[in-house]
Write an enzyme that holds these catalytic residues in place. Structure first.
Site, PDB file in Angstrom:
ATOM      1  N   LEU A 251      85.214   7.601  -1.019  1.00 44.27           N
ATOM      2  CA  LEU A 251      85.583   8.339   0.191  1.00 44.27           C
ATOM      3  C   LEU A 251      84.552   8.802   0.454  1.00 44.27           C
ATOM      4  CD1 LEU A 251      87.482   9.567   2.148  1.00 44.27           C
ATOM      5  CD2 LEU A 251      87.749  11.525   0.566  1.00 44.27           C
ATOM      6  N   TYR A 252      83.230   9.378  -0.193  1.00 40.70           N
ATOM      7  CA  TYR A 252      82.172   9.852   0.012  1.00 40.70           C
ATOM      8  C   TYR A 252      81.425   8.773   0.861  1.00 40.70           C
ATOM      9  CZ  TYR A 252      77.022  10.962  -0.359  1.00 40.70           C
ATOM     10  OH  TYR A 252      75.619  11.245  -0.089  1.00 40.70           O
ATOM     11  N   ALA A 253      81.385   7.661   0.641  1.00 41.39           N
ATOM     12  CA  ALA A 253      80.868   6.304   1.173  1.00 41.39           C
ATOM     13  C   ALA A 253      81.312   6.227   2.730  1.00 41.39           C
ATOM     14  CB  ALA A 253      80.698   5.090   0.403  1.00 41.39           C
ATOM     15  N   THR A 255      82.817   8.685   4.121  1.00 40.78           N
ATOM     16  CA  THR A 255      82.462   9.815   5.310  1.00 40.78           C
ATOM     17  C   THR A 255      81.145   9.754   5.937  1.00 40.78           C
ATOM     18  OG1 THR A 255      82.056  11.206   3.478  1.00 40.78           O
ATOM     19  CG2 THR A 255      84.296  11.381   4.223  1.00 40.78           C
ATOM     20  N   LYS A 256      80.196   8.842   5.162  1.00 34.78           N
ATOM     21  CA  LYS A 256      78.937   8.748   5.460  1.00 34.78           C
ATOM     22  C   LYS A 256      78.833   7.704   6.441  1.00 34.78           C
ATOM     23  CE  LYS A 256      76.241  12.159   3.501  1.00 34.78           C
ATOM     24  NZ  LYS A 256      75.670  12.808   4.416  1.00 34.78           N
TER      25      LYS A 256
END
Length: 440
Positions: A251-253, A255-256
């Site tokens: 999810l971090y990736a 959002t980036k």
């Protein structure tokens, strides 16, 4: 724990860069009650009025909740203490010819503190903004602030990028020529625990910042931190900016990657000059405790076992470790080469610059090699436990193609992993040694 003295004597006295932070404050909640008396309601007795008055008094005198997970509304005076507006203006003052006035978000973070310090040292005006959240040890953030930024004269506003009122206030106080946007919810694995924090910071917060920036006259140029994680499940290496980035592994990736698309939209519609920098595994003094090199060092010294990840079929896990000073040079060069935004009053007047650039070291190193270097520097044998990499969003391999960074920014990383870790270990032992002494 191993005695620090013999280890310190083993490490060369190499200077390292500094950082800063501020305490996390409880959320404040304001409860507003209005009691309306209409002519159609039954007659209110004297004792009813007394009861209503007592209830109102109870609510207004009840102290704010100390367990609320989110920060609440604050008065203007609370963002940095008494006279904070004057401190913002003083910190933003440019002291070099052709210098910039830069708003650095996430200024108490790892990269933010180092970048703010480097900008201030060369004579740029710098104002920091950070909400000092507790994703990792807040003491480290306070130390970056007090030992690095305060001493250098960088004022950090205690506020959130989701606070549009505060952002408009800052842009009203200072004509920022540039924004270095580093504030974000970091970490791949934490997204499985608290996914909403990534949306709130990395998507909503970024949009909020762009909304305020696009309406500013003149608009600032924006440089912001994307991530190598956007390459996700790509198997082609080294990773190039031309490669597909539509298969995020976390999810971090995601959002980036969303941030990159959002940035492109604001560039296209409003004429904001935007440069996105894809960082590759940044490490060094004052780093983040959730990074492997940091907690490996801690656990090795405490004689605790460490988990070494490996991919399927015993595949090697490796990272393109990039030393903090090299990343900071890339950030400053991105600011220096950023062209002016072309919008005015929220309307685009012409084509504006848009760039996505890798910042890495181009020399992937296996986790086993990382551990062996740490063992050598710490003079302690690690207790290793090899485990299969879990499905938590991590990828097995990263490797940056930096040809575009060389062309656009003149970027040339110079620090190999052993040299960088030597500086980190020295800082780590000094920092924790000083904490121990202060506790005594």
């Amino acid at each position: 724990m191993t005695s620090l003295k013999p280890i310190l004597s083993h490490i060369d006295n190499i200077p390292s860069t500094p950082g800063k932070f501020k305490p996390d404050k409880s959320s404040l909640y304001y409860l507003h009650h209005r009691f309306r008396l209409h002519s159609t309601v039954p007659r209110i007795t004297f004792w009813s009025l007394v009861f209503l008055a007592l209830i109102s008094l109870f609510f207004f005198m009840t102290p704010p909740s100390t367990t609320a997970p989110r920060r609440g509304l604050r008065t203007t005076a609370s963002y940095g203490g008494s006279g904070w507006e004057n401190q913002v203006k003083a910190s933003a003052k440019i002291r070099s010819r052709n210098g910039h006035s830069v708003l650095v978000t996430g200024a108490a973070g790892f990269v933010g503190a180092h970048a703010s310090l480097a900008l201030k040292r060369r004579g740029d005006g710098v104002v920091g903004l950070d909400n000092f959240n507790s994703y990792y040890d807040i003491t480290l953030k306070k130390s970056r602030k007090s030992q690095l930024l305060d001493r250098a004269g960088v004022f950090v506003v205690d506020g959130d990028i989701n606070d549009a009122v505060l952002l408009r206030k800052l842009f009203g106080l200072v004509h920022f020529t540039h924004v270095l946007h580093l504030a974000a919810q970091a970490g791949v694995r934490y997204a499985m625990v608290n996914p909403n924090s990534y949306i709130k910071s990395n998507v909503e917060g970024f949009v909020n910042l762009l909304e305020v920036a696009k309406s500013t006259n003149p608009q600032p140029a924006i440089v912001w931190a994307s991530s190598s994680s956007v390459y996700g499940l790509n198997s082609k290496v080294p990773f190039s900016e031309k490669d597909r980035t539509d298969q995020p592994a976390s999810l971090y990736a995601a959002t980036k990657k969303a941030g990159e698309e959002i940035a492109h939209t604001y560039n296209h519609i409003y004429g904001l000059s935007i440069t996105g920098l894809r960082f590759f595994t940044v490490y060094g003094p004052w780093g983040r405790p959730d990074m492997a090199y940091f907690f490996f060092t801690k656990d090795i010294l405490k004689r605790r076992p460490i988990s070494i990840f490996e991919g399927p079929d015993h595949a090697t896990v490796a990272r393109d470790f990039t030393y903090i000073d090299d990343i900071v040079k890339g950030c400053l060069s991105a600011l220096d080469t950023a062209k002016k935004s072309t919008g005015s009053g929220g309307k685009k007047k012409g084509e504006a610059q848009f760039r996505i650039i890798n910042l890495g070291n181009t020399s992937p190193v296996s986790v086993n090699k990382l551990v062996s270097i740490l063992e050598k520097l710490l003079k302690v044998k690690a207790k290793k436990k090899v485990v299969l990499m879990p499905r938590n969003g991590d990828v097995p391999f990263t490797h940056a193609n930096i040809s575009l960074a060389r062309k656009e920014l003149g970027y040339r990383p110079t620090t190999d992993l052993e040299t960088g870790l030597k500086k980190f270990v020295k800082w780590y032992l000094d920092y924790h040694g000083a904490k121990k002494k202060s506790a005594w």
